[in-house]
Design a protein around this motif. Structure first.
Motif, PDB file in Angstrom:
ATOM      1  N   LEU A   1       0.842  -1.191   0.000  1.00 52.08           N
ATOM      2  CA  LEU A   1       0.000   0.000   0.000  1.00 52.08           C
ATOM      3  C   LEU A   1       0.875   1.237   0.000  1.00 52.08           C
ATOM      4  N   ASP A   2       0.273   2.349  -0.373  1.00 53.94           N
ATOM      5  CA  ASP A   2       0.998   3.614  -0.409  1.00 53.94           C
ATOM      6  C   ASP A   2       0.006   4.749  -0.210  1.00 53.94           C
ATOM      7  N   ILE A   3       0.510   5.902   0.181  1.00 51.49           N
ATOM      8  CA  ILE A   3      -0.278   7.122   0.284  1.00 51.49           C
ATOM      9  C   ILE A   3       0.221   8.085  -0.783  1.00 51.49           C
ATOM     10  N   VAL A   4      -0.674   8.489  -1.665  1.00 51.79           N
ATOM     11  CA  VAL A   4      -0.319   9.433  -2.735  1.00 51.79           C
ATOM     12  C   VAL A   4      -0.852  10.802  -2.344  1.00 51.79           C
ATOM     13  N   GLN A   5       0.052  11.756  -2.176  1.00 51.24           N
ATOM     14  CA  GLN A   5      -0.336  13.102  -1.760  1.00 51.24           C
ATOM     15  C   GLN A   5       0.106  14.115  -2.799  1.00 51.24           C
ATOM     16  N   GLU A   6      -0.839  14.922  -3.272  1.00 54.32           N
ATOM     17  CA  GLU A   6      -0.556  15.998  -4.208  1.00 54.32           C
ATOM     18  C   GLU A   6      -1.051  17.302  -3.605  1.00 54.32           C
ATOM     19  N   ARG A   7      -0.311  18.347  -3.835  1.00 56.52           N
ATOM     20  CA  ARG A   7      -0.649  19.646  -3.268  1.00 56.52           C
ATOM     21  C   ARG A   7      -2.073  20.061  -3.654  1.00 56.52           C
ATOM     22  N   GLY A   8      -2.861  20.444  -2.654  1.00 52.24           N
ATOM     23  CA  GLY A   8      -4.213  20.916  -2.899  1.00 52.24           C
ATOM     24  C   GLY A   8      -5.243  19.809  -3.070  1.00 52.24           C
ATOM     25  N   ARG A   9      -4.829  18.539  -2.896  1.00 48.21           N
ATOM     26  CA  ARG A   9      -5.762  17.431  -3.058  1.00 48.21           C
ATOM     27  C   ARG A   9      -5.744  16.535  -1.827  1.00 48.21           C
ATOM     28  N   LEU A  10      -6.843  15.801  -1.628  1.00 40.35           N
ATOM     29  CA  LEU A  10      -6.918  14.866  -0.519  1.00 40.35           C
ATOM     30  C   LEU A  10      -5.922  13.728  -0.737  1.00 40.35           C
ATOM     31  N   PRO A  11      -5.290  13.234   0.323  1.00 43.55           N
ATOM     32  CA  PRO A  11      -4.397  12.083   0.162  1.00 43.55           C
ATOM     33  C   PRO A  11      -5.175  10.859  -0.288  1.00 43.55           C
ATOM     34  N   VAL A  12      -4.573  10.072  -1.153  1.00 45.78           N
ATOM     35  CA  VAL A  12      -5.208   8.864  -1.674  1.00 45.78           C
ATOM     36  C   VAL A  12      -4.458   7.638  -1.162  1.00 45.78           C
ATOM     37  N   LEU A  13      -5.212   6.721  -0.540  1.00 43.09           N
ATOM     38  CA  LEU A  13      -4.654   5.445  -0.105  1.00 43.09           C
ATOM     39  C   LEU A  13      -4.767   4.469  -1.260  1.00 43.09           C
ATOM     40  N   ALA A  14      -3.644   3.957  -1.726  1.00 44.54           N
ATOM     41  CA  ALA A  14      -3.617   3.005  -2.837  1.00 44.54           C
ATOM     42  C   ALA A  14      -3.273   1.623  -2.310  1.00 44.54           C
ATOM     43  N   LEU A  15      -4.216   0.682  -2.445  1.00 41.75           N
ATOM     44  CA  LEU A  15      -3.999  -0.710  -2.055  1.00 41.75           C
ATOM     45  C   LEU A  15      -3.653  -1.505  -3.299  1.00 41.75           C
ATOM     46  N   ASP A  16      -2.583  -2.269  -3.244  1.00 38.47           N
ATOM     47  CA  ASP A  16      -2.138  -3.054  -4.398  1.00 38.47           C
ATOM     48  C   ASP A  16      -2.356  -4.542  -4.159  1.00 38.47           C
ATOM     49  N   PHE A  17      -2.927  -5.207  -5.173  1.00 38.93           N
ATOM     50  CA  PHE A  17      -3.184  -6.636  -5.117  1.00 38.93           C
ATOM     51  C   PHE A  17      -2.747  -7.276  -6.427  1.00 38.93           C
ATOM     52  N   GLU A  18      -2.417  -8.556  -6.348  1.00 37.62           N
ATOM     53  CA  GLU A  18      -2.162  -9.349  -7.537  1.00 37.62           C
ATOM     54  C   GLU A  18      -3.290 -10.363  -7.665  1.00 37.62           C
ATOM     55  N   VAL A  19      -3.767 -10.569  -8.889  1.00 36.64           N
ATOM     56  CA  VAL A  19      -4.773 -11.597  -9.157  1.00 36.64           C
ATOM     57  C   VAL A  19      -4.327 -12.306 -10.433  1.00 36.64           C
ATOM     58  N   GLY A  20      -3.732 -13.495 -10.259  1.00 35.90           N
ATOM     59  CA  GLY A  20      -3.126 -14.181 -11.392  1.00 35.90           C
ATOM     60  C   GLY A  20      -1.966 -13.361 -11.926  1.00 35.90           C
ATOM     61  N   GLN A  21      -1.999 -13.077 -13.229  1.00 34.88           N
ATOM     62  CA  GLN A  21      -0.953 -12.266 -13.857  1.00 34.88           C
ATOM     63  C   GLN A  21      -1.307 -10.779 -13.895  1.00 34.88           C
TER      64      GLN A  21
END
Length: 208
Positions: A47-67
């Motif tokens: 997972l990661d937190i993506v933060q850009e100036r003037g925007r709400l932080p976005v929590l990014a969850l990463d998953f693998e499903v097969g390939q």
């Protein structure tokens, strides 16, 4: 598994299920492995937190499903109203992208509305339910985050309106049963003790 096999409702349920999973994985000291979604299994990869100036932080969850790779995004933390989008790729090429809401807006979740309807009329159900998911996100995700993100979840937890305590957690296969309690402020200003039972991350019963 093709991109069209994934439905928005299935993605939302899988995300809430994943949040339930990490509560227990933290208690037992193991890294989370997989969560069912739309007839397949999503394997958590980070997972990661993506933060850009003037925007709400976005929590990014990463998953693998097969390939394939699946990224599920939330505004700040995992909660029904905070769901933003999911993106599926294979070898870096986009296969599917779905936006649940516009940036800065709240996702009008059917699952979320059903959960809020279980809370008593003497409290603001949306506020109390939001507080529950914020606390659960910080407790669960803080334990599986890289060290540089633990401070983020610690700070987020401190802004929760109410403090929730995990009273019980039971796991049977892929199914998780949680009981959380908190003393909340009712609409009249009086303190009210609430106990919420969740199954696979979805509130099923609220007692007070």
């Amino acid at each position: 598994m093709s991109a069209v096999d994934f439905s928005p409702g299935g993605i939302e349920k899988a995300s809430l299920h994943f949040l339930a999973l990490v509560q227990g994985e933290n208690l037992h000291g193991d890294a989370p492995q997989e969560v069912p979604c739309c007839g397949d299994l999503l394997v958590f990869s980070g997972l990661d937190i993506v933060q850009e100036r003037g925007r709400l932080p976005v929590l990014a969850l990463d998953f693998e499903v097969g390939q394939k790779h699946l990224e599920i995004d939330f505004f700040g933390h995992i909660a029904p109203a905070k769901l933003f989008r999911y993106v599926m790729t294979e070898n870096g090429a986009p296969l599917a992208e779905y936006f649940f809401c516009k940036p800065g807006a709240l996702h009008q979740s059917i699952i979320g509305a059903e959960m809020e309807s279980l809370f008593p009329a003497v409290v603001d159900a949306r506020v109390v339910c939001s507080s529950l998911f914020l606390c659960r996100s910080c407790c669960g995700l803080g334990g599986v985050s890289p060290d540089d993100l633990k401070k983020y979840f610690s700070k987020m937890k401190s802004i929760s309106r109410f403090e929730w305590i995990l009273e019980n957690y039971a796991k049977s296969g892929c199914d998780m049963d949680e009981t959380w309690s908190a003393t909340v402020t009712g609409c009249s200003g009086a303190d009210i003790k609430l106990t919420a039972n969740l199954v696979n991350g979805v509130v099923r019963e609220v007692l007070f």
